[in-house]
Enzyme design. Structure first.
Site, short mmCIF file in Angstrom:
data_model
loop_
_atom_site.label_atom_id
_atom_site.label_comp_id
_atom_site.label_asym_id
_atom_site.label_seq_id
_atom_site.Cartn_x
_atom_site.Cartn_y
_atom_site.Cartn_z
N GLY B 133 5.75 79.62 35.58
CA GLY B 133 5.46 80.61 36.62
C GLY B 133 5.21 79.94 37.95
N SER B 135 7.96 80.11 40.94
CA SER B 135 8.56 80.91 42.02
C SER B 135 7.96 82.31 42.08
CB SER B 135 10.06 81.04 41.81
OG SER B 135 10.68 79.79 41.84
N SER B 167 12.25 82.00 32.98
CA SER B 167 13.20 82.03 31.87
C SER B 167 12.46 82.26 30.56
CB SER B 167 13.98 80.72 31.80
OG SER B 167 14.68 80.51 32.99
N GLU B 252 12.12 66.48 35.53
CA GLU B 252 12.91 67.70 35.50
C GLU B 252 14.24 67.50 36.23
OE1 GLU B 252 10.80 71.12 36.95
OE2 GLU B 252 12.65 72.28 37.11
N ASN B 370 19.83 72.43 46.02
CA ASN B 370 20.40 71.17 46.48
C ASN B 370 20.11 70.92 47.95
OD1 ASN B 370 21.29 70.85 43.91
ND2 ASN B 370 23.44 70.53 44.42
N GLU B 371 19.89 72.00 48.70
CA GLU B 371 19.57 71.82 50.12
C GLU B 371 18.18 71.19 50.27
OE1 GLU B 371 21.14 74.48 48.77
OE2 GLU B 371 22.98 73.65 49.65
#
Lengths: 341, 384
Positions: B133, B135, B167, B252, B370-371
């Site tokens: 938990g 985001s 998820s 991760e 990726n940014e």
């Protein structure tokens, strides 16, 4: 735990010192890269000109790759790979004694010709490898006995046409495996050189982006510029890992040629594709000054592009891998990540 | 200036290779007996608790958890080897994935003795599944802006807020909630955050599905309304949540799931070329080489992590290039003819490529976009 194989730190420092000192005193860059005999003498005196000689330093591919990389990072015009990893090794395979002279090496066609032999016009002797009947032969020949037509690659490095009179040469027999390994050694050496030069290019991009001020701030503060450099650095990182793996395999001396070929092909494919991104992005970061002869960037970007096409093109390595994978009974993962040996 | 981009390479020992082969044999036997059907993205979509328990029976869950807590005291590299083999085969590992990858290590590092005894054995047996938990609707890449609030009450905390992209929350037992326990200080945004271990079946917890664009359901939104969390379910130290959350990020980010999500598709392309169903193309070799290079880099990062070295930059590199590459492999679908014009032997490849094309958008987002990661790399290079 896993073992780690890394270049000894003292040796790495020695290599960097030798080339750093040379670069400080060498004067300006030149369009044509001629072999630096004075620098070669320094390597000789330091005992690092023929690192992997079985009867000499007895070092492995790990140390040889460290030296090659240090030279590429300094854009030092020397036939280190050719003298030690190619000619020296070929002569050992053929039982030809070392003579302490400066050598290059060439694979000739059946007519005794080769189109682009590195440093041929500037070394003392060339170790020749050519197909003879069902096998291969090796001879070590003074350059005065060969017809050499000077040529240069796009980086200005000597890549000369060589013609030998094979009927006048007494070659020593070597196996087809020697010829195959010779090409793989050359290919791996170029991957090592490319990665080192690309690593130096990323450093130059960082230095430029942190010092060049536009719009009131260093251009490296702009995300668009950061992204160009981050992507280039990422390509260099994975390309370096692939070459590290191939170098370790070569250094182990235990890999069969199929295994070595796989590892070298991976390293060359990744390095070749990395070069596209790295050269494009690092030049873009440098702006117009990076396109000039005055700026040192070309001393690294040009050799990268030249080396990329030696001992096999990028497409040839990609295709070779495809063919090997398709012909295998194993899954591509099992094929690439072995559990035996 | 000299920049060292990759940690020193790892050469697998005979023991690691033997373990790898053992997992390969297990996977082959499972495939032969119909134990699982390979999928793309199997660490997110392949939710099969029974399969997770089969792995647990082999000792391949909670591998790095100490033995006294039901784990196996194995090395980090041993876990890497096992997970690689399962991912490469497209095995359904998502049920235990979060618990095995980061909840277990976080509990080992920050958990109380009581928490370790209560939760770690269930992770190792595949009985306890976890979600993350982090985001929130208004806190995605900018995690420090979380609004979920923890308020001190007698004997514990009341937690209120909402979390997204959790998820497996609908099928898990607990999730780790990052919440603000002190008012936001704009000058020190990373302070005042804490982590709670929240029972997903506690009163006040509501899980709502988020259906993906392909109709699949693995993401959820989790609403927390005055959910009581007892003091003994606070993870680590109140106020230290940011440090705790970020300390596990290198594990991760550099993991093999960042470049192996579409490997079954690349393998199926290889087989289709072997059969002559599609022409042999150099792109196969190109992407194989890239996967191998990422594998070597990931392994080098794993080796450095186990030696306690700082690897933020190379871990981010693995994730940026790995997730881009697995997405590019999805694009190799352009080699695949449509169902109307091709052999039935291409059905599996079409299934994989459909899956891969529809899921690839998420590859370069999850676990830090990726940014954001390019920013991490840029910082590592001294540009920020």
């Amino acid at each position: 735990m896993s073992e780690n194989a890394q270049l000894d730190a003292d040796l790495a420092e020695l290599f960097d010192d030798v080339f750093g000192t040379w670069r400080e005193g060498r004067g300006s860059a030149t369009l044509e890269l001629d072999l630096d005999r004075a620098l070669w003498a320094t390597l000789d005196e330091t005992g690092i000109s023929r690192l992997t000689a079985v009867d000499g330093a007895g070092a492995s591919w790990v140390e040889a790759a460290g030296l090659l990389g240090a030279a590429a990072r300094a854009a030092a015009p020397l036939p280190i790979a050719e003298n030690d990893l190619l000619s020296g090794w070929l002569r050992e395979q053929a039982g030809i004694e070392d003579d302490g002279l400066l050598h290059s090496a060439a694979e000739l066609d059946g007519a005794g010709a080769a189109n682009a032999v590195p440093w041929a016009s500037q070394v003392d002797r060339i170790t020749l490898l050519w197909p003879a009947g069902s096998g291969w032969k090796v001879a070590d020949v003074a350059t005065s006995e060969l017809t050499i037509t000077p040529r240069r690659d796009l980086a200005g490095q000597p890549r000369d046409a060589v013609k030998a009179d094979l009927s006048a040469l007494e070659g020593r027999d070597v196996s087809a495996e020697v010829a195959r390994e010779y090409r793989l050694r050359g290919a791996l050496a170029r991957a090592v050189q490319m990665n080192a030069a690309m690593g130096r290019m990323v450093e130059l991009a960082v230095e430029h982006a942190t010092s060049r001020v536009q719009f009131g701030r260093p251009i490296g503060k702009f995300q668009a510029v950061q992204n160009l450099i981050a992507d280039a650095a990422a390509e260099v990182a994975i390309s370096g890992s692939a070459a590290d793996a191939a170098v370790l395999l070569a250094a182990s001396g235990q890999a069969d040629l199929d295994r070595l070929e796989l590892s070298v092909a991976v390293a060359r494919s990744v390095a070749g594709h990395a070069a596209s991104t790295v050269v494009r992005n690092v030049h873009q970061v440098h702006g117009a000054i990076g396109t000039t002869f005055e700026h040192q960037l070309h001393e690294f970007s040009k050799p990268v592009l030249a080396w990329r096409s030696e001992f096999g093109s990028v497409r040839e390595w990609d295709s070779l891998l495809s063919e090997k994978l398709v012909a295998s009974d194993e899954s591509l993962w099992s094929f690439g990540v072995e559990t035996d040996g | 200036m000299v920049i060292q981009l990759t940690p020193s390479p790892v050469v697998e020992t005979a023991d690691l290779k033997a373990l790898r082969q053992k997992v390969r044999d297990f996977v082959a036997a499972e495939l032969a007996s119909g134990g699982f059907t390979p999928t793309i993205n199997s660490w997110l979509g392949g939710w099969e608790p029974e399969f997770s328990r089969k792995l647990a029976a082999q000792g391949w869950l909670g591998m790095t958890i100490p033995k006294e807590y039901g784990g196996h005291g194995a090395s980090f590299l041993e876990r890497v080897v096992v997970t690689q083999e399962l991912l490469a085969a497209g095995a359904p590992v998502s049920a235990h994935w979060v618990a095995d990858r980061q909840i277990g290590p976080s509990l080992v590092k920050f958990g109380t003795e009581e928490q370790k005894q209560k939760l770690l054995p269930g992770i190792a047996t595949g009985e306890l599944f976890f979600g993350i938990g982090m985001s929130e609707p208004d806190a995605g890449s900018d995690l420090a802006s979380v609004r979920t609030r923890g308020t001190k009450v007698d004997g514990g905390w009341k937690v209120t807020g909402s979390k997204v992209w959790t998820s497996g929350a609908h099928a898990s037992d607990y999730f780790f909630v990052l919440a603000r326990t002190a008012p936001l200080d704009a000058a020190h945004r990373h302070e005042g955050l804490s982590q709670f271990i929240v029972d997903l079946h506690a009163p006040g917890v509501e899980v709502r599905p988020i259906i993906s664009l392909n109709g699949g359901h693995h993401f959820n939104e989790v609403f927390l309304e005055d959910v009581f969390v007892p003091d003994d379910m606070v993870l680590g130290t109140i106020g230290d949540g940011w440090h705790q959350v970020t300390s596990e990020l290198s594990y991760e980010r550099s993991g093999s799931e960042r470049f192996l999500s579409t490997l079954p598709m690349l393998e199926e392309i290889r087989q289709a070329m072997s059969r002559g169903d599609i022409p042999v193309d150099p792109e196969l070799g190109r992407y194989f080489a890239r996967i191998m290079a990422l594998h070597q880099t990931s392994l080098a990062v794993a080796g450095a992590l186990s030696r306690g070295e700082e690897v933020g930059t190379p871990a981010s590199i693995v994730k940026v290039l790995g997730t881009t590459t697995e997405g590019d492999i999805a694009e190799l679908a352009m080699m695949v003819p449509g169902a109307a014009s091709a052999a039935a032997s291409l059905d599996t490849l079409r299934r994989y490529s459909d899956q891969a094309l529809l899921e690839r958008a998420g590859f370069t987002l999850r676990g830090g976009t990726n940014e954001v990661l390019r920013g991490v790399i840029a910082r590592g290079l001294g540009l920020r």
